[in-house]
Design an enzyme around this catalytic site. Structure first.
Site, short mmCIF file in Angstrom:
data_model
loop_
_atom_site.label_atom_id
_atom_site.label_comp_id
_atom_site.label_asym_id
_atom_site.label_seq_id
_atom_site.Cartn_x
_atom_site.Cartn_y
_atom_site.Cartn_z
CB ALA A 64 -0.88 -0.02 1.24
N GLY A 107 0.46 -4.94 0.83
CA GLY A 107 -0.72 -4.95 -0.05
C GLY A 107 -0.45 -5.61 -1.39
CD GLU A 110 -2.58 -7.40 2.75
OE1 GLU A 110 -2.16 -6.26 2.47
OE2 GLU A 110 -3.23 -7.64 3.78
CD GLU A 130 1.40 -5.65 5.70
OE1 GLU A 130 2.14 -6.60 6.06
OE2 GLU A 130 0.66 -5.73 4.70
N1 CO8 Z 1 4.60 3.21 -0.61
C1 CO8 Z 1 5.01 4.37 -1.14
N2 CO8 Z 1 6.16 4.49 -1.82
C2 CO8 Z 1 6.92 3.39 -1.97
C3 CO8 Z 1 6.55 2.14 -1.44
C4 CO8 Z 1 5.32 2.08 -0.73
N3 CO8 Z 1 4.86 0.93 -0.22
N4 CO8 Z 1 7.51 1.25 -1.73
C5 CO8 Z 1 8.44 1.90 -2.43
N5 CO8 Z 1 8.10 3.20 -2.58
C6 CO8 Z 1 8.84 4.26 -3.25
C7 CO8 Z 1 10.03 4.71 -2.44
O1 CO8 Z 1 9.66 5.64 -1.46
C8 CO8 Z 1 10.91 5.30 -3.52
O2 CO8 Z 1 10.42 6.57 -3.85
P1 CO8 Z 1 11.46 7.84 -3.87
O3 CO8 Z 1 12.39 7.49 -5.01
O4 CO8 Z 1 10.55 8.98 -4.18
O5 CO8 Z 1 12.14 7.88 -2.57
C9 CO8 Z 1 10.65 4.40 -4.72
O6 CO8 Z 1 9.40 3.75 -4.47
C10 CO8 Z 1 11.71 3.32 -4.90
O7 CO8 Z 1 11.83 2.61 -3.67
P2 CO8 Z 1 13.24 2.38 -2.92
O8 CO8 Z 1 14.17 3.50 -3.22
O9 CO8 Z 1 12.94 2.12 -1.48
O10 CO8 Z 1 13.72 1.07 -3.66
P3 CO8 Z 1 14.70 -0.06 -3.08
O11 CO8 Z 1 15.02 -0.95 -4.24
O12 CO8 Z 1 15.81 0.54 -2.31
O13 CO8 Z 1 13.78 -0.89 -2.00
C11 CO8 Z 1 11.78 -2.02 -1.26
C12 CO8 Z 1 12.67 -1.61 -2.46
C13 CO8 Z 1 12.56 -3.01 -0.37
C14 CO8 Z 1 10.54 -2.68 -1.80
C15 CO8 Z 1 11.44 -0.76 -0.43
O14 CO8 Z 1 10.93 0.25 -1.32
C16 CO8 Z 1 10.39 -1.00 0.63
O15 CO8 Z 1 10.69 -1.53 1.67
N6 CO8 Z 1 9.14 -0.56 0.38
C17 CO8 Z 1 8.07 -0.64 1.34
C18 CO8 Z 1 7.58 -2.06 1.48
C19 CO8 Z 1 6.48 -2.12 2.50
O16 CO8 Z 1 6.69 -1.85 3.69
N7 CO8 Z 1 5.29 -2.49 2.08
C20 CO8 Z 1 4.14 -2.61 2.94
C21 CO8 Z 1 3.36 -1.33 2.92
S1 CO8 Z 1 2.07 -1.32 4.11
C22 CO8 Z 1 0.86 -2.22 3.42
O17 CO8 Z 1 0.95 -2.69 2.31
C23 CO8 Z 1 -0.34 -2.42 4.27
C24 CO8 Z 1 -1.51 -2.85 3.45
C25 CO8 Z 1 -2.73 -2.76 4.22
C26 CO8 Z 1 -3.28 -1.38 4.29
C27 CO8 Z 1 -4.72 -1.48 4.46
C28 CO8 Z 1 -5.28 -0.25 5.11
C29 CO8 Z 1 -6.70 -0.48 5.52
#
Ligand code: CO8
Length: 256
Positions: A64, A107, A110, A130
């Site tokens: 998400a 997400g 999911e 998460e």
């Molecule tokens: N949300 C927003 N932006 C994201 C996300 C995300 N989930 N993942 C990556 N991005 C963005 C980064 O911020 C970055 O943007 P910017 O260049 O502007 O800084 C760009 O994408 C590239 O990402 P990275 O530079 O971090 O790339 P890496 O190759 O270094 O890392 C990863 C890749 C490991 C995937 C890393 O981006 C990461 O850990 N992302 C987050 C993963 C995560 O925690 N996902 C779970 C999110 S929470 C969720 O899904 C809950 C769902 C339920 C919600 C329901 C509500 C009711």
């Protein structure tokens, strides 16, 4: 006009590609609405016999959109019933395949599990991270991962937030098959084309039966399956399928 997805048709197969490369396909509200609207519209179109959802080589979806969620209050989330629309994908009756390469986190994992089955590239990485963000899965992950993997692995994945590679995901039953990354989409199309070449209403009923296995007792599920099996003898496609076998030719299903 879609901002966050791309749509493609090949014969009776439709492809939805998640397309927010700058955010690793993070699932924001706009993308949710576009994916769900597209899937529902394709579901109403009888010329579509299977739908594939895919992302990019680097990420199916990295979860998400954290930036969109970060500042929300409890009431914001509750009042908007945040992400409730994703559940509409579970009611799509046309077979739905997730073709996953790269990250399928939070997400993203999911969303893949909301599809009928997952085909994974050998680069796929699944996880529910998460808890690292101070939350828990919110699009069904705690329920669907537990059903797919069993309690021990689901608990460990969710409590630690570790990622699972494609080989472990296949071994654990999360994905149907692992495919070399450069062949993922072709293989997904081939699989979807096979499904779409069969009778669409029969495929829909088959889906209902498999899904019933997760919602009911064995006795009730078998009863439900038997009644649906009987009902198929009212279709032209049953007559055609069995006649084609006896006449040693390929069936020509009319989806009736
Ligand atoms: N949300 C927003 N932006 C994201 C996300 C995300 N989930 N993942 C990556 N991005 C963005 C980064 O911020 C970055 O943007 P910017 O260049 O502007 O800084 C760009 O994408 C590239 O990402 P990275 O530079 O971090 O790339 P890496 O190759 O270094 O890392 C990863 C890749 C490991 C995937 C890393 O981006 C990461 O850990 N992302 C987050 C993963 C995560 O925690 N996902 C779970 C999110 S929470 C969720 O899904 C809950 C769902 C339920 C919600 C329901 C509500 C009711």
């Amino acid at each position: 006009m879609s901002d966050t997805i791309l749509l493609e048709r090949r014969g009776r197969v439709a492809l939805i590609t998640l397309n927010r490369p700058e955010a690793l396909n993070a699932l924001n509200e706009a993308m949710m609405n576009e994916v769900v609207d597209a899937a529902r519209e394709l579901d109403r179109d009888p010329s579509v016999g299977a739908i594939i959802i895919t992302g990019s080589a680097r990420a199916f979806a990295a979860g998400a959109d954290i930036k969109e969620m970060a500042g929300q209050s409890y009431l914001d989330m509750y009042a908007a019933d945040w992400f409730a629309r994703w559940s509409e994908l579970a009611r799509v009756r046309t077979p739905l395949i997730a073709a996953v390469a790269g990250y399928a986190l939070g997400g993203g994992c999911e969303l893949a599990m909301l599809c009928d089955f997952i085909l994974a590239a050998d680069t796929a990485k699944f996880g529910q991270p998460e808890m690292k963000l101070g939350v828990i899965p919110g699009i069904g992950g705690s329920q669907r991962l537990s059903r797919a993997l069993g309690k021990a692995k689901a608990m460990e994945m969710i409590l630690t937030g570790r990622t699972m590679d494609a080989a472990e995901a296949e071994q654990s039953g999360l994905v149907a098959r692992v495919i070399p990354a450069d062949q993922l989409l072709e293989e997904a199309f081939a699989t979807a084309t096979t499904i779409a070449s069969r009778s669409l209403p029969v495929a829909m009923l088959a889906k209902e039966c498999v899904n019933a296995a997760f919602e009911t007792t064995l006795t009730e599920g078998v009863h439900f399956e038997r009644r649906l099996f009987h009902s198929l003898f009212a279709t032209q496609d049953q007559k055609e399928g069995m006649a084609a076998f006896i006449e040693k030719r390929d069936p020509r299903f009319t989806h009736k």
